[in-house]
Design an enzyme around this catalytic site. Structure first.
Site, short mmCIF file in Angstrom:
data_model
loop_
_atom_site.label_atom_id
_atom_site.label_comp_id
_atom_site.label_asym_id
_atom_site.label_seq_id
_atom_site.Cartn_x
_atom_site.Cartn_y
_atom_site.Cartn_z
N SER A 285 0.87 -1.16 0.00
CA SER A 285 0.00 0.00 0.00
C SER A 285 0.91 1.21 0.00
O SER A 285 1.76 1.35 0.89
CB SER A 285 -0.90 -0.01 1.23
N GLU A 286 0.77 2.10 -1.00
CA GLU A 286 1.81 3.11 -1.20
C GLU A 286 1.87 4.18 -0.11
O GLU A 286 2.79 4.98 -0.09
CB GLU A 286 1.70 3.74 -2.59
N ASN A 287 0.89 4.20 0.79
CA ASN A 287 0.99 5.13 1.91
C ASN A 287 1.95 4.61 2.99
O ASN A 287 2.15 5.29 4.00
CB ASN A 287 -0.39 5.44 2.50
#
Lengths: 238, 214
Positions: B46-48
Site C-alpha cells: 500500500s503506497e501510503n
C-alpha cells in the site's frame, strides 16, 4: 527541561509563522495529521500560505479548515479529490495548485531535507508533469529532473516522542511525517505521548531528534477515519 | 455475456505469481485480493507506507492509524512492515514491485495509460498512479471495455492527459484479455475472450489496431 519542549501548539508555533510562508504538513488523508498544529494555525491571522501536503484534508477536518478560512493561497499535493471546497476555490481562481506524482512529492521532500537540489526520475516522463522540465537520457531511458523541496516550517505528528525530539510513528500514520520532519527550516512535532530520554529504544527511533526544533504533547486527538471498512466475524449472523 | 467486475478481478488474479510483491489500485483492482489463487503467496503493498496488507478489520477493531491508499481501514499480518512515503516510493521507483493492477479511463494500443484527470470536469490528482505506471515491472489494466456512454476506452491514442507512456503490458476488460506491444508498435493482441463474447463484439467496441491470437 529540554529547550525543545513546549506546552502546546500555540506556544510551539509562536514566532515562526509569517504571511506568504511555505508550510509542510504531514499526513495521508486524515491519517497522521498534525491536528493540534492545524487547529492552532486556524486561530492565528497568518495567511497567503503555500502548503505542501499530500492531500488537503476532508470536509471540516485537517487542512480543510485553513482552506475554509482563506489562509491558503497555494497547495502542492498529489491528490485533492473528495474535497468540494478545494475544487470550488480552484475552479474560481482563488487557489493555486501544483499537482505532483505522490512518489515525486515524497522524494522532492526527502531530497530537500538531504541537501539535494534536484534529482532525476522516470515518473511523469511523457506526461504534463514533465512539461517545461529538463529531460535527460541515462542508459537508454528518459528521466525528468525534479527539484528538492524545503519549507519554512514543517508540522508533523508522531505517536511517541522524547524531550530530545526523537520520534516514533505508528503504523501507516507515519506516511509523509518522517520525511517532512527533515525538510523544515523549523520542524514542529506533536506527539500523542511525550516521554523522557531513555524511554524510546534508540534502535526504534524513526526521526532522530536533530530534525525536530520544537515538540509538544498534543491533546484531544480525534483521529477521524475517512472510510471505515470492516468485515463480519466468521460465524456471526448477517 | 461478458465478465462481471468480480470475474474480471478473478481473471486478473491468474496473473499473480508465487512470491510477487503487488500494488493494487483503487476500484476493481482492489477486488483482486479476494481471488488470490490457492498456493500463490503474494505480498500486497500500500503506497501510503505498508507491505503485507491484511483484510478489513472486524467491526469495532478499526484503527485510524492503519489504512490503505484508498483510505479504507485495514489490518496487519505477522509479515507486515511499515515505512515512510519516501521509502514506499523508493521501492516502487527502484523497480522492486513485481506487478501493479490499475484502473483506467483510456488505454492506447501503444501501451499509453490515462486514468487521473478529465480536464475541466474532474479535479483529483494522480496520487501514486504515475509512479506506479513508470516504474513497476509489469502493469495490468483492469477496466470496463467501454465508458458509461458506450464509448470505447481502448483507443489508438489516448485523448486524455497521460498517466504514463508505453507502460501497459496487459488489459483485462469485461470482454477479454489483451496484450499490449509497448515497444514494437504492432498494436493489441486479443488472447482470450470472456464467455459468450465474440471477436466481432470486441472489434465493434475497440478503436485500436488489434490482432487475434486465441
Amino acid at each position: 527541561m529540554s529547550k525543545k519542549v513546549f506546552p502546546d501548539a500555540a506556544a510551539a508555533l509562536e514566532g515562526v509563522l509569517f504571511d506568504g510562508m511555505t508550510l509542510m504538513s504531514g499526513g495521508f488523508g486524515l491519517s497522521g495529521n498534525p491536528e493540534n498544529c492545524i487547529a492552532a494555525m486556524a486561530r492565528l491571522p497568518v495567511k497567503n500560505l503555500t502548503v505542501i501536503s499530500n492531500n488537503c484534508g476532508a470536509d471540516g477536518f485537517g487542512l480543510w479548515v485553513l482552506l475554509n478560512n482563506g489562509q491558503i493561497s497555494k497547495m502542492v499535493s498529489s491528490y485533492v479529490g473528495e474535497n468540494k471546497l478545494f475544487e470550488q476555490l480552484y475552479l474560481t481562481g482563488k487557489l493555486q495548485l501544483e499537482l505532483n506524482p505522490q512518489g515525486t512529492l515524497a522524494e522532492r521532500i526527502r531530497a530537500g531535507g538531504a541537501g539535494i537540489p534536484a534529482f532525476f526520475t522516470k515518473t511523469g516522463v511523457g506526461t504534463v508533469v514533465a512539461e517545461g522540465k529538463p529531460v535527460q537520457e541515462f542508459d537508454g531511458e528518459k528521466y525528468v529532473m525534479e527539484r528538492g523541496l524545503m519549507a519554512d516550517v514543517a508540522i508533523v505528528k508522531a505517536w511517541k516522542g522524547d524531550t530530545a525530539g526523537n520520534l516514533v510513528y505508528r503504523k501507516t500514520a507515519q506516511n509523509f511525517n518522517s520525511v517532512m520532519a527533515t525538510a523544515g527550516k523549523v520542524t514542529i512535532a506533536e506527539v500523542e505521548h511525550l516521554v523522557q530520554p531513555g524511554e524510546i529504544d534508540p534502535d526504534a527511533v524513526h526521526t532522530p531528534g536533530i530534525y525536530v526544533s520544537r515538540i509538544f504533547q498534543g491533546a484531544g486527538y480525534e483521529k477521524r477515519i475517512e472510510r471505515l471498512t470492516t468485515r463480519p466475524r466468521e460465524g456471526a449472523k448477517a | 455475456m461478458s465478465w462481471t467486475r468480480e470475474q474480471m478481478a478473478q481473471r486478473a488474479a491468474l496473473e499473480l505469481r508465487d512470491g510477487y510483491y503487488v500494488n493494487l489500485g483503487i476500484g476493481i483492482p482492489t477486488l483482486v485480493a479476494n481471488f488470490i489463487p490457492p498456493g500463490v503467496d503474494v505480498t500486497l503493498q500500500s503506497e501510503n507506507g505498508m507491505l503485507g496488507m491484511g483484510p478489513f478489520p472486524y467491526e469495532g477493531e478499526a484503527d485510524a492509524d492503519l489504512i490503505n491508499a484508498g483510505k479504507q481501514t485495514i489490518t496487519q499480518l505477522p509479515t507486515s512492515s511499515f515505512f515512510s512515503s519516501a521509502d514506499s516510493f523508493a521501492m516502487i521507483r527502484g523497480g522492486h514491485i513485481d506487478l501493479t493492477i490499475l484502473g483506467a479511463m483510456e488505454v492506447a494500443e501503444n501501451g499509453d495509460l490515462a486514468n487521473w484527470t478529465i480536464p475541466g470536469k474532474m479535479l483529483k490528482g494522480m496520487g501514486g498512479a504515475m509512479d506506479l505506471a513508470a516504474n513497476v515491472k509489469r502493469l495490468i489494466v483492469l477496466m470496463e471495455h467501454t465508458s458509461k456512454d458506450g464509448e470505447s476506452k481502448v483507443l489508438q491514442r489516448c485523448k486524455l492527459p497521460l498517466t504514463g507512456a508505453a507502460c501497459v503490458d496487459l488489459i483485462v476488460s469485461d470482454l477479454g484479455v489483451f496484450e499490449c506491444d509497448k515497444k514494437g508498435g504492432s498494436g493489441l493482441k486479443l488472447i482470450e475472450l470472456a464467455p459468450g463474447v465474440t471477436v466481432d463484439d470486441v472489434k465493434a467496441k475497440t478503436k485500436a489496431k488489434m490482432t487475434v491470437a486465441l
